[in-house]
Enzyme design. Structure first.
Site, PDB file in Angstrom:
ATOM      1  N   ASP A  68       0.883  -1.163   0.000  1.00 36.44           N
ATOM      2  CA  ASP A  68       0.000   0.000   0.000  1.00 36.44           C
ATOM      3  C   ASP A  68       0.923   1.216   0.000  1.00 36.44           C
ATOM      4  O   ASP A  68       1.921   1.239   0.726  1.00 36.44           O
ATOM      5  CB  ASP A  68      -0.918   0.004   1.217  1.00 36.44           C
ATOM      6  CG  ASP A  68      -2.155   0.868   0.969  1.00 36.44           C
ATOM      7  OD1 ASP A  68      -2.558   1.012  -0.207  1.00 36.44           O
ATOM      8  OD2 ASP A  68      -2.715   1.412   1.928  1.00 36.44           O
ATOM      9  N   ASP A 151       2.669  10.615 -10.579  1.00 34.40           N
ATOM     10  CA  ASP A 151       4.013  10.677 -11.179  1.00 34.40           C
ATOM     11  C   ASP A 151       4.339  12.006 -11.863  1.00 34.40           C
ATOM     12  O   ASP A 151       5.452  12.515 -11.700  1.00 34.40           O
ATOM     13  CB  ASP A 151       4.206   9.525 -12.190  1.00 34.40           C
ATOM     14  CG  ASP A 151       4.611   8.230 -11.506  1.00 34.40           C
ATOM     15  OD1 ASP A 151       4.901   8.257 -10.296  1.00 34.40           O
ATOM     16  OD2 ASP A 151       4.618   7.188 -12.178  1.00 34.40           O
ATOM     17  N   HIS A 176      10.059   4.624  -3.871  1.00 30.94           N
ATOM     18  CA  HIS A 176       9.528   4.030  -2.648  1.00 30.94           C
ATOM     19  C   HIS A 176       9.272   2.529  -2.831  1.00 30.94           C
ATOM     20  O   HIS A 176       9.730   1.716  -2.047  1.00 30.94           O
ATOM     21  CB  HIS A 176       8.214   4.752  -2.309  1.00 30.94           C
ATOM     22  CG  HIS A 176       7.349   4.986  -3.526  1.00 30.94           C
ATOM     23  ND1 HIS A 176       7.747   5.799  -4.553  1.00 30.94           N
ATOM     24  CD2 HIS A 176       6.148   4.485  -3.903  1.00 30.94           C
ATOM     25  CE1 HIS A 176       6.824   5.806  -5.505  1.00 30.94           C
ATOM     26  NE2 HIS A 176       5.841   4.995  -5.138  1.00 30.94           N
TER      27      HIS A 176
HETATM   28  P1  IMP Z   1      -1.702   1.914  -3.864  1.00 27.77           P
HETATM   29  O1  IMP Z   1      -2.466   1.738  -2.626  1.00 27.77           O
HETATM   30  O2  IMP Z   1      -0.325   1.370  -3.762  1.00 27.77           O
HETATM   31  O3  IMP Z   1      -2.433   1.434  -5.081  1.00 27.77           O
HETATM   32  O4  IMP Z   1      -1.472   3.450  -4.082  1.00 27.77           O
HETATM   33  C1  IMP Z   1      -2.497   4.369  -3.784  1.00 27.77           C
HETATM   34  C2  IMP Z   1      -2.421   5.528  -4.727  1.00 27.77           C
HETATM   35  O5  IMP Z   1      -1.182   6.200  -4.574  1.00 27.77           O
HETATM   36  C3  IMP Z   1      -2.504   5.170  -6.205  1.00 27.77           C
HETATM   37  O6  IMP Z   1      -3.821   5.101  -6.643  1.00 27.77           O
HETATM   38  C4  IMP Z   1      -1.778   6.324  -6.842  1.00 27.77           C
HETATM   39  O7  IMP Z   1      -2.628   7.430  -6.978  1.00 27.77           O
HETATM   40  C5  IMP Z   1      -0.728   6.653  -5.812  1.00 27.77           C
HETATM   41  N1  IMP Z   1       0.546   5.978  -6.126  1.00 27.77           N
HETATM   42  C6  IMP Z   1       1.026   4.814  -5.636  1.00 27.77           C
HETATM   43  N2  IMP Z   1       2.229   4.539  -6.133  1.00 27.77           N
HETATM   44  C7  IMP Z   1       2.523   5.554  -6.981  1.00 27.77           C
HETATM   45  C8  IMP Z   1       3.647   5.835  -7.815  1.00 27.77           C
HETATM   46  O8  IMP Z   1       4.635   5.106  -7.896  1.00 27.77           O
HETATM   47  N3  IMP Z   1       3.560   6.966  -8.527  1.00 27.77           N
HETATM   48  C9  IMP Z   1       2.512   7.819  -8.482  1.00 27.77           C
HETATM   49  N4  IMP Z   1       1.438   7.606  -7.735  1.00 27.77           N
HETATM   50  C10 IMP Z   1       1.453   6.470  -6.982  1.00 27.77           C
END
Ligand code: IMP
Length: 192
Positions: A68, A151, A176
């Site tokens: 997450d 991004d 990250h």
């Molecule tokens: P998740 O829970 O890992 O899917 O991330 C939650 C939200 O964070 C995603 O829907 C993206 O909007 C944002 N996010 C996660 N990882 C990235 C990344 O590497 N680049 C840009 N936005 C990210």
């Protein structure tokens, strides 16, 4: 080849992570026939990652890891954080989230932010957590077209490009998720 389930169907993440762990076969939720929406009801990244990994282990019986990620903006007290995907509402997409964040940071000097990833691993009936952080700042306009989510408006510290101006390999070295995944890989390689 060792196999493990990555509790996601996000094609961007699968490609990123498969490129980072070529020595493991990464199986997606589709591959195991899981089409449910796994609940993400916790209020921390760690809690949600654990919830997703536990859901797969409990209902499908696989060793599994789940991640997450949140974008934590200093002047917004860490928002959008665990709510990054839904920052502009439940139907939000990347573009709407970006516009809301740019609006909330309009004319703000302090644009410091970090992406933080938590990974929960369930393996051989034990649970482990890994973390990866990428520090940087929020740009005032979008730059680049690669990647996903925030991004185009995230510029990592010490680099003159946004994440969306990097290819996957470049991003994976400093991101990250790359950092958290490398901790996971080191652990898996030591323990398997
Ligand atoms: P998740 O829970 O890992 O899917 O991330 C939650 C939200 O964070 C995603 O829907 C993206 O909007 C944002 N996010 C996660 N990882 C990235 C990344 O590497 N680049 C840009 N936005 C990210």
């Amino acid at each position: 080849m060792n196999k493990i389930v990555f509790a996601t169907n996000n094609p961007n993440k699968l490609t990123e992570v498969r490129a980072l762990i070529p020595q493991w076969e990464i199986i997606s939720l589709t591959d195991i026939g899981c089409f449910e929406d796994i609940p993400e009801t916790e209020d921390t990244l760690e809690g949600n990652a654990q919830l997703k990994a536990d859901y797969i282990t409990k209902n499908y019986g696989y060793d599994c890891f789940a991640d997450d990620t949140g974008l934590e903006v200093a002047i917004l007290n860490g928002a959008p954080g665990v709510y990054s995907a839904r920052y502009a509402g439940n139907q939000a997409d990347g573009e709407k989230n970006i516009q809301k964040l740019l609006f909330n940071l309009k004319n703000k000097k302090n644009r410091k932010a970090q992406f933080r990833t938590a990974i929960a691993l369930n393996i051989d009936t034990k649970k482990y957590l890994f973390e990866g952080i990428c520090k940087g700042e929020i740009l005032s306009t979008k730059k680049g077209t690669s990647g996903f989510g925030y991004d185009p408006i995230f510029k990592p510290k010490g680099i003159e490009k946004s994440f969306a101006e990097m290819n996957q390999t470049e991003k994976g070295i400093i991101s990250h998720r790359g950092k958290a995944i490398r901790k996971l890989i080191e652990f898996l390689n030591r323990n398997k």
